[in-house]
Scaffold this motif. Structure first.
Motif, PDB file in Angstrom:
ATOM      1  N   UNK A  28       0.793  -1.229   0.000  1.00  0.00           N
ATOM      2  CA  UNK A  28       0.000   0.000   0.000  1.00  0.00           C
ATOM      3  C   UNK A  28       0.823   1.276   0.000  1.00  0.00           C
ATOM      4  N   UNK A  29       2.140   1.163   0.158  1.00  0.00           N
ATOM      5  CA  UNK A  29       2.990   2.349   0.144  1.00  0.00           C
ATOM      6  C   UNK A  29       3.007   2.929  -1.259  1.00  0.00           C
ATOM      7  N   UNK A  30       2.780   4.230  -1.375  1.00  0.00           N
ATOM      8  CA  UNK A  30       2.684   4.848  -2.688  1.00  0.00           C
ATOM      9  C   UNK A  30       3.989   5.509  -3.070  1.00  0.00           C
ATOM     10  N   UNK A  31       4.236   5.576  -4.353  1.00  0.00           N
ATOM     11  CA  UNK A  31       5.443   6.150  -4.914  1.00  0.00           C
ATOM     12  C   UNK A  31       5.545   7.633  -4.548  1.00  0.00           C
ATOM     13  N   UNK A  32       6.754   8.080  -4.194  1.00  0.00           N
ATOM     14  CA  UNK A  32       6.951   9.486  -3.797  1.00  0.00           C
ATOM     15  C   UNK A  32       6.605  10.446  -4.921  1.00  0.00           C
ATOM     16  N   UNK A  33       6.951  10.100  -6.158  1.00  0.00           N
ATOM     17  CA  UNK A  33       6.658  10.979  -7.294  1.00  0.00           C
ATOM     18  C   UNK A  33       5.146  11.116  -7.478  1.00  0.00           C
ATOM     19  N   UNK A  34       4.417  10.020  -7.311  1.00  0.00           N
ATOM     20  CA  UNK A  34       2.958  10.054  -7.429  1.00  0.00           C
ATOM     21  C   UNK A  34       2.361  10.939  -6.339  1.00  0.00           C
ATOM     22  N   UNK A  35       2.855  10.787  -5.121  1.00  0.00           N
ATOM     23  CA  UNK A  35       2.351  11.603  -4.015  1.00  0.00           C
ATOM     24  C   UNK A  35       2.633  13.084  -4.253  1.00  0.00           C
ATOM     25  N   UNK A  36       3.821  13.405  -4.775  1.00  0.00           N
ATOM     26  CA  UNK A  36       4.177  14.802  -5.042  1.00  0.00           C
ATOM     27  C   UNK A  36       3.285  15.380  -6.141  1.00  0.00           C
ATOM     28  N   UNK A  37       3.034  14.602  -7.179  1.00  0.00           N
ATOM     29  CA  UNK A  37       2.174  15.056  -8.271  1.00  0.00           C
ATOM     30  C   UNK A  37       0.752  15.284  -7.780  1.00  0.00           C
ATOM     31  N   UNK A  38       0.259  14.379  -6.956  1.00  0.00           N
ATOM     32  CA  UNK A  38      -1.088  14.551  -6.405  1.00  0.00           C
ATOM     33  C   UNK A  38      -1.176  15.798  -5.533  1.00  0.00           C
ATOM     34  N   UNK A  39      -0.133  16.076  -4.786  1.00  0.00           N
ATOM     35  CA  UNK A  39      -0.121  17.266  -3.937  1.00  0.00           C
ATOM     36  C   UNK A  39      -0.149  18.532  -4.802  1.00  0.00           C
ATOM     37  N   UNK A  40       0.578  18.519  -5.924  1.00  0.00           N
ATOM     38  CA  UNK A  40       0.578  19.667  -6.833  1.00  0.00           C
ATOM     39  C   UNK A  40      -0.796  19.900  -7.465  1.00  0.00           C
ATOM     40  N   UNK A  41      -1.461  18.805  -7.812  1.00  0.00           N
ATOM     41  CA  UNK A  41      -2.753  18.906  -8.503  1.00  0.00           C
ATOM     42  C   UNK A  41      -3.940  19.031  -7.547  1.00  0.00           C
ATOM     43  N   UNK A  42      -3.688  18.881  -6.248  1.00  0.00           N
ATOM     44  CA  UNK A  42      -4.773  18.915  -5.273  1.00  0.00           C
ATOM     45  C   UNK A  42      -5.573  20.203  -5.399  1.00  0.00           C
ATOM     46  N   UNK A  43      -6.858  20.065  -5.666  1.00  0.00           N
ATOM     47  CA  UNK A  43      -7.736  21.219  -5.784  1.00  0.00           C
ATOM     48  C   UNK A  43      -7.767  21.825  -7.178  1.00  0.00           C
ATOM     49  N   UNK A  44      -6.888  21.363  -8.078  1.00  0.00           N
ATOM     50  CA  UNK A  44      -6.804  21.918  -9.427  1.00  0.00           C
ATOM     51  C   UNK A  44      -7.457  21.010 -10.466  1.00  0.00           C
ATOM     52  N   UNK A  45      -7.827  19.817 -10.091  1.00  0.00           N
ATOM     53  CA  UNK A  45      -8.327  18.837 -11.050  1.00  0.00           C
ATOM     54  C   UNK A  45      -9.547  19.350 -11.812  1.00  0.00           C
ATOM     55  N   UNK A  46     -10.489  19.955 -11.110  1.00  0.00           N
ATOM     56  CA  UNK A  46     -11.706  20.432 -11.769  1.00  0.00           C
ATOM     57  C   UNK A  46     -11.377  21.533 -12.789  1.00  0.00           C
ATOM     58  N   UNK A  47     -10.523  22.465 -12.405  1.00  0.00           N
ATOM     59  CA  UNK A  47     -10.157  23.564 -13.299  1.00  0.00           C
ATOM     60  C   UNK A  47      -9.396  23.049 -14.529  1.00  0.00           C
ATOM     61  N   UNK A  48      -8.470  22.101 -14.306  1.00  0.00           N
ATOM     62  CA  UNK A  48      -7.715  21.531 -15.417  1.00  0.00           C
ATOM     63  C   UNK A  48      -8.621  20.737 -16.368  1.00  0.00           C
ATOM     64  N   UNK A  49      -9.563  20.020 -15.809  1.00  0.00           N
ATOM     65  CA  UNK A  49     -10.509  19.271 -16.628  1.00  0.00           C
ATOM     66  C   UNK A  49     -11.348  20.214 -17.478  1.00  0.00           C
ATOM     67  N   UNK A  50     -11.834  21.271 -16.863  1.00  0.00           N
ATOM     68  CA  UNK A  50     -12.639  22.267 -17.580  1.00  0.00           C
ATOM     69  C   UNK A  50     -11.831  22.876 -18.720  1.00  0.00           C
ATOM     70  N   UNK A  51     -10.541  23.179 -18.484  1.00  0.00           N
ATOM     71  CA  UNK A  51      -9.682  23.776 -19.504  1.00  0.00           C
ATOM     72  C   UNK A  51      -9.468  22.806 -20.671  1.00  0.00           C
ATOM     73  N   UNK A  52      -9.251  21.531 -20.347  1.00  0.00           N
ATOM     74  CA  UNK A  52      -9.063  20.518 -21.395  1.00  0.00           C
ATOM     75  C   UNK A  52     -10.312  20.412 -22.261  1.00  0.00           C
ATOM     76  N   UNK A  53     -11.485  20.472 -21.636  1.00  0.00           N
ATOM     77  CA  UNK A  53     -12.748  20.405 -22.378  1.00  0.00           C
ATOM     78  C   UNK A  53     -12.903  21.631 -23.277  1.00  0.00           C
ATOM     79  N   UNK A  54     -12.565  22.799 -22.755  1.00  0.00           N
ATOM     80  CA  UNK A  54     -12.654  24.034 -23.557  1.00  0.00           C
ATOM     81  C   UNK A  54     -11.719  23.961 -24.766  1.00  0.00           C
ATOM     82  N   UNK A  55     -10.482  23.482 -24.545  1.00  0.00           N
ATOM     83  CA  UNK A  55      -9.528  23.362 -25.651  1.00  0.00           C
ATOM     84  C   UNK A  55     -10.028  22.355 -26.693  1.00  0.00           C
TER      85      UNK A  55
END
Length: 151
Positions: free
Chosen positions: A30-57
């Motif tokens: 169950x231990x998660x990869x450090x790179x995955x955890x760091x990426x999730x921390x960067x994207x935390x709270x941004x997923x909805x906005x990024x998804x909306x932008x991808x749809x607009x593009x």
């Protein structure tokens, strides 16, 4: 030349033991990869906005964004059940009937060429198994005759 463990006066068994991990103190489940955890921390709270932008593009004609959106909406196609009855195959020669029925099904549009290819592999494999069994039975019969005549 002797091993270091033999020189020290004892011989070590370095083979793996059944049911024992090669590294019992290894990574916990169950231990998660450090790179995955760091990426999730960067994207935390941004997923909805990024998804909306991808749809607009994508709506604006950006083909890469459109492909990204479609890949998420429509997952890649996996194997599906093919309802196709093959004739009974009890001997290697019966594979000819099986392959003939597959070819006829492709010709009539009942099967796609890729489905037919997969079914052909199945028929060929089954024919090889039947052939192997047939050879084994014939070999046993010959050995029986040879051994029976020598007695």
């Amino acid at each position: 030349m002797r091993k270091k463990s033999e020189i020290a006066g004892k011989k070590q068994d370095t083979r793996f033991k059944p049911g024992q991990s090669g590294n019992p103190a290894g990574k916990p489940k169950g231990l998660r990869n450090r790179a995955t955890l760091a990426l999730e921390a960067l994207l935390d709270g941004e997923a909805e906005e990024l998804t909306r932008k991808a749809i607009e593009l994508a709506k604006g004609g950006d083909m890469a964004a459109l492909r990204l959106c479609l890949d998420r909406i429509v997952p890649p196609r996996k194997d599906r059940h093919v309802a196709f009855a093959l004739p009974a195959m009890n001997a290697p020669v019966d594979a000819v009937k099986g392959l003939a029925s597959i070819v006829a099904a492709v010709a009539s549009g009942e099967l796609t060429p890729s489905e037919a290819s997969e079914l052909t592999k199945l028929v060929e494999g089954y024919a090889r198994v039947l052939e192997t069994i047939d050879h084994e039975e014939r070999l046993k019969a010959l050995e029986g005759r040879i051994n029976g005549n020598k007695s």
